[in-house]
Write an enzyme that holds these catalytic residues in place. Sequence first.
Site, PDB file in Angstrom:
ATOM      1  CG  ASP A   1      -2.268 -20.130  22.666  1.00  0.00           C
ATOM      2  OD1 ASP A   1      -2.806 -21.238  22.510  1.00  0.00           O
ATOM      3  OD2 ASP A   1      -2.856 -19.053  22.446  1.00  0.00           O
ATOM      4  CG  HIS A   2       2.836 -18.400  25.027  1.00  0.00           C
ATOM      5  ND1 HIS A   2       2.365 -17.402  25.851  1.00  0.00           N
ATOM      6  CD2 HIS A   2       2.495 -18.022  23.781  1.00  0.00           C
ATOM      7  CE1 HIS A   2       1.768 -16.473  25.140  1.00  0.00           C
ATOM      8  NE2 HIS A   2       1.836 -16.824  23.870  1.00  0.00           N
TER       9      HIS A   2
END
Length: 406
Positions: A175-176
């Site tokens: 996600d990052h």
Amino acid sequence: MTAALPLEGVRVADFTWVGAGPFLTKLLADHGADVIKVESRTRTDPIRSMVPFRDGKPGTDRSGYFANRNSSKRSICLDLKHPEGRRVALDLIARSNVVANNFTPGTMDRLGLGYDEVREIRPDIVYLEMPMQGASGPHRDFRGYGLTIAAAGGLLGLSGYPDRPPVGTGTNYPDHVPNPLHGAVAVLAALRNRQRTGQGEYIELAQLESTVNAIGPALLAASAGHQPERMANDDVVAAPHGVYPCSGVDSWCAIAVFTNSQWSGLSRVLGTPAWAGRADLADEPGRRSSRRELDDLLASATKSWDADDLAAALADTGVPASPVRDADGVLNHDPQLQARGHWVRLDHPVMGPSVYDGIPYRLSRTPGHLRGPAPLLGGDSRAVCVELLGMDEKTYEALAEEGVIG
């Protein structure tokens, strides 16, 4: 006169939520794009309800996690299942350059906001979808988050000790890092192409395929018939290579020795212990074959050191080393991040002054910046509808009263 931000004039209708999508659109917003986050009051973005909350008090507008992923944006609340809510969304899209979502395949189509419908009103739209495992294939309808994508993409299988269960990366790494950054590159490439040709396009980013990129060396090994295993802190080349105890509670220093000269530097810093002069440790193959014993010997030598002092002494001799920071250490005690002004404080209308990550890449002539704190849920609904979309006040009030706009 302040230079224009590089993405000024670009508007993004942002239907993304949770992690990868909002982080992607944040990158665009911090560099000048007008990112309008389309939200729902009945089904809010899940990370609006995730810790940490300011002062420990839960609330839709009190999540630090949400705030840090949504700086520089505006928020409008719409009921997309209502015909008038859909009409407002299409009106916003008609005035936008980019549409982004990370829903399960087919969701936007069922709402009447799929690519085919959108390009009828905005033929040059750049339309990004981020399905977990792609829009085709046997797993197209699987749902998931960073944890499950990391598992499916091989990251968890490589994390931890070989004789223990996988431990993960400690954060939702997909996600990052890979997914939002690959998505941002795709959007910027499509915008560049539209600038040249006047044509928009559809972008499908399968988050699984994006995440798989992070384990390239292991995939190459598997393709050659080898079975990569979890290596914990080991490295196939360096030895010693790991984290070693220092004085204090839960204090550690990461050390990596790749060359004979680095081995000599490590020995000097530690006061040339007797074991450092052993013939079997004099070269790289010997150290690798004795790595388990070497880890124990090194740990006995480092435990009396302060982690910061040890890392600094090793760095002075050319040995890669760093104290192992926890979140408090990174935020409050890392001199490098403080010296570079990485942390940014923005005054949020509910949370007050709050810490945000700064932008880690700095353009020399047109640097981006965090232009404002995360938006309140629906905090810009009136401004977007009335000022941008030209809706009259009476119509806005009626739709707000009905719950179509919030």
